[in-house]
Motif scaffolding. Sequence first.
Motif, PDB file in Angstrom:
ATOM      1  N   GLY A  92       5.683   5.725  -4.523  1.00 46.53           N
ATOM      2  CA  GLY A  92       4.416   5.129  -4.466  1.00 46.53           C
ATOM      3  C   GLY A  92       3.723   5.071  -5.692  1.00 46.53           C
ATOM      4  N   MET A  93       4.056   5.973  -6.841  1.00 46.77           N
ATOM      5  CA  MET A  93       3.364   5.942  -8.153  1.00 46.77           C
ATOM      6  C   MET A  93       3.932   4.765  -8.926  1.00 46.77           C
ATOM      7  SD  MET A  93       3.103   9.828  -8.704  1.00 46.77           S
ATOM      8  CE  MET A  93       4.868  10.091  -8.802  1.00 46.77           C
ATOM      9  N   ASP A 117       0.770  -1.147   0.063  1.00 43.41           N
ATOM     10  CA  ASP A 117       0.156  -0.107   0.042  1.00 43.41           C
ATOM     11  C   ASP A 117       0.899   1.265   0.115  1.00 43.41           C
ATOM     12  OD1 ASP A 117      -1.619   2.155   0.574  1.00 43.41           O
ATOM     13  OD2 ASP A 117      -2.752   0.995   2.108  1.00 43.41           O
ATOM     14  N   PRO A 118       0.872   2.192  -0.963  1.00 41.49           N
ATOM     15  CA  PRO A 118       1.617   3.122  -1.128  1.00 41.49           C
ATOM     16  C   PRO A 118       1.681   4.057  -0.096  1.00 41.49           C
ATOM     17  CG  PRO A 118      -0.165   3.422  -2.570  1.00 41.49           C
ATOM     18  CD  PRO A 118      -0.135   2.085  -2.074  1.00 41.49           C
ATOM     19  N   VAL A 119       0.564   4.471   0.779  1.00 38.46           N
ATOM     20  CA  VAL A 119       0.221   5.174   1.877  1.00 38.46           C
ATOM     21  C   VAL A 119       1.204   4.633   3.056  1.00 38.46           C
ATOM     22  CG1 VAL A 119      -1.339   6.184   3.358  1.00 38.46           C
ATOM     23  CG2 VAL A 119      -1.663   5.974   1.061  1.00 38.46           C
ATOM     24  N   THR A 120       1.157   3.318   3.412  1.00 40.18           N
ATOM     25  CA  THR A 120       1.819   2.488   4.321  1.00 40.18           C
ATOM     26  C   THR A 120       3.379   2.514   3.950  1.00 40.18           C
ATOM     27  OG1 THR A 120      -0.174   1.114   4.606  1.00 40.18           O
ATOM     28  CG2 THR A 120       2.005   0.448   5.606  1.00 40.18           C
ATOM     29  N   ARG A 121       3.574   2.605   2.712  1.00 38.19           N
ATOM     30  CA  ARG A 121       5.035   2.431   2.321  1.00 38.19           C
ATOM     31  C   ARG A 121       5.574   3.778   2.555  1.00 38.19           C
ATOM     32  NH1 ARG A 121       9.187   3.720  -0.136  1.00 38.19           N
ATOM     33  NH2 ARG A 121       7.910   5.761  -0.458  1.00 38.19           N
ATOM     34  N   ALA A 122       4.944   4.936   2.197  1.00 34.35           N
ATOM     35  CA  ALA A 122       5.471   6.356   2.401  1.00 34.35           C
ATOM     36  C   ALA A 122       5.738   6.533   4.092  1.00 34.35           C
ATOM     37  CB  ALA A 122       4.434   7.503   2.125  1.00 34.35           C
ATOM     38  N   ILE A 123       4.695   6.226   4.823  1.00 31.85           N
ATOM     39  CA  ILE A 123       4.936   6.166   6.099  1.00 31.85           C
ATOM     40  C   ILE A 123       6.077   5.418   6.927  1.00 31.85           C
ATOM     41  CG2 ILE A 123       3.823   5.846   8.513  1.00 31.85           C
ATOM     42  CD1 ILE A 123       1.283   6.369   7.110  1.00 31.85           C
TER      43      ILE A 123
END
Length: 421
Positions: free
Chosen positions: A305-306, A260-266
Motif C-alpha cells: 500500500g505504500m 485506498d491502501p486501507v481497503t486494499r490491505a483488507i
Amino acid sequence: MRKFHLQLYCKRTVGRRILLVTVLFFPFFCYVYFNLLHCSHSRQLTTGQAAFLMLRLNNSYQHNVDKELRPAIAERKIPGDYRDYVVRAWLPRRIHERFEALSGSLESNLPVRRKHYIKNYILIKTPRTHTLVSNKSLRLYFTDESRKENSYEKDTQKQIENFPKSRLPQALIIGVKKCGTRALLEFLRLHPNVRAPGPEIHFFDKNYHLGLEWYRQQMPLTLEDQLTIEKTPSYFVSKQVPIRVHKLSRDMKLLLVVRDPVTRAISDYTQTITKWPQTPSFKHMAFLNTSTGLLDTSWAAIRIGMYSHYLLSWNRFFPSRQIHVVSGENLIQDPGGEMAMVQDFLKLPRIVGSHHFYFNQTKGFPCVKKSENKGVPHCLGRTKGRTHPDISSETVDRLRDFYRPFNQKFYRMVGRDFMWL
C-alpha cells in the motif's frame, strides 16, 4: 652421300618443329579468328541494343528490380532472325552473386519514370558488341506498368506482414494487486483493437530466464494495428522489473491501478484467509505491538500500500507521461468514464463506454456485456467482490494515519487527488 643425309635430317627436324608449333598455337589462332569474326558481326548492331544488366547485389532490392524488368522486356518486338544471348559474369568472391545480362534492349521511346543508381564498377563484354560497359552508376529505367507491379508486390508484402502472429506487448498492467487489475483487463478486452493473454505471465519477475522468444509465444495472435497487453500485478513491487521492462522497450505504456491502501490491505487479507483459513486475525498480522500500534511493514498486505515508495523506482526509467494511473474506486462506480481516459492514454478510439456495463447489486460490482444492445452480462468470477471481514475502527484509523504521508506524496507524484481519507 653424307651431305645428302645431313640435308635430309635438317629438313625432317625443321618439319617436326613446324608441326609442333602449329599444334601448339592452333587453338590460339582459332580463338583469334572467331573473335575477329564475332566482332565484325557485332559492329552491325548499335550500342543501344546492348543487354540490360539486372543486378542481384541485395536480396530484396535486386529481386524487385528483376520483377520490374520482366514485363517491360516481354513487350519488346524482336526480329525473327535475332537470337537472344545470355552473358554470365561473376563478381568477386566476397559477394558470391552473379550478373545476368539479357540480350536486346527496351524501346527507346518508353517514358522514364524512375531511376535506380547502383554504385558498382562493371567491366563486362556485352553480347554481339565489341565495346565494354564500364560505368560506376548503372541507370535502370522503369515504366508505369512496372511501377504498378511493384506497388502490387508491396501491397502483397504488407498483407503478409499484417498476418496474425504473436507479438510482444506494447502495454503492461503492472499493478497494484487487489486494486482492480483484472476488471481493467476484462473491460479492455471489449475493445476490438486490444488482445491479451489469459493467465498472468510473470515474465519480468519469475520467468525472465526463459527468454523473450518464450515470452512472445505466450502472447495471443494479433494483427499489426492491434494492441497487445499483458497483466501481472506483482510487477509493481518487484525491484528488478522496471529496468527489465525498459530494456525491452523504452516506449512501453504502463497502466497502474490503485485503490485506498486501507481497503486494499483488507481485501488482500480476505483473499489470504479464503485460501488458508487458519491464518491469524488481521490485527495480529498487521501490528508488531498492539499496545503501541506499531505496524508490521514486512507483511506484504501492508507494504504494498505504500505506492509512492514503489513508484519512485518506475520513474527512474519511465517518465510520467508513460504511466497512467487508474482509480480502482472509479472503475467500479463509473467504469465508462474511467475507461475513456484509459483509451485516450493508449491512443485507442473510444469504443468501450458506459453502455457496455451493467451494475450487479448482489456483488456490488459492474458486469460487462458482449455488445451494446444484446448479449448476456458477463460478471467476474466468484473470487472478485468477496465480503470483507469485520475490522475494528481503531485498527482502520491506525492504518489511515500510517498511510496518510505516503498517500499525499503519491498525489503529488501523479498529479491527482484520489480523496483517500
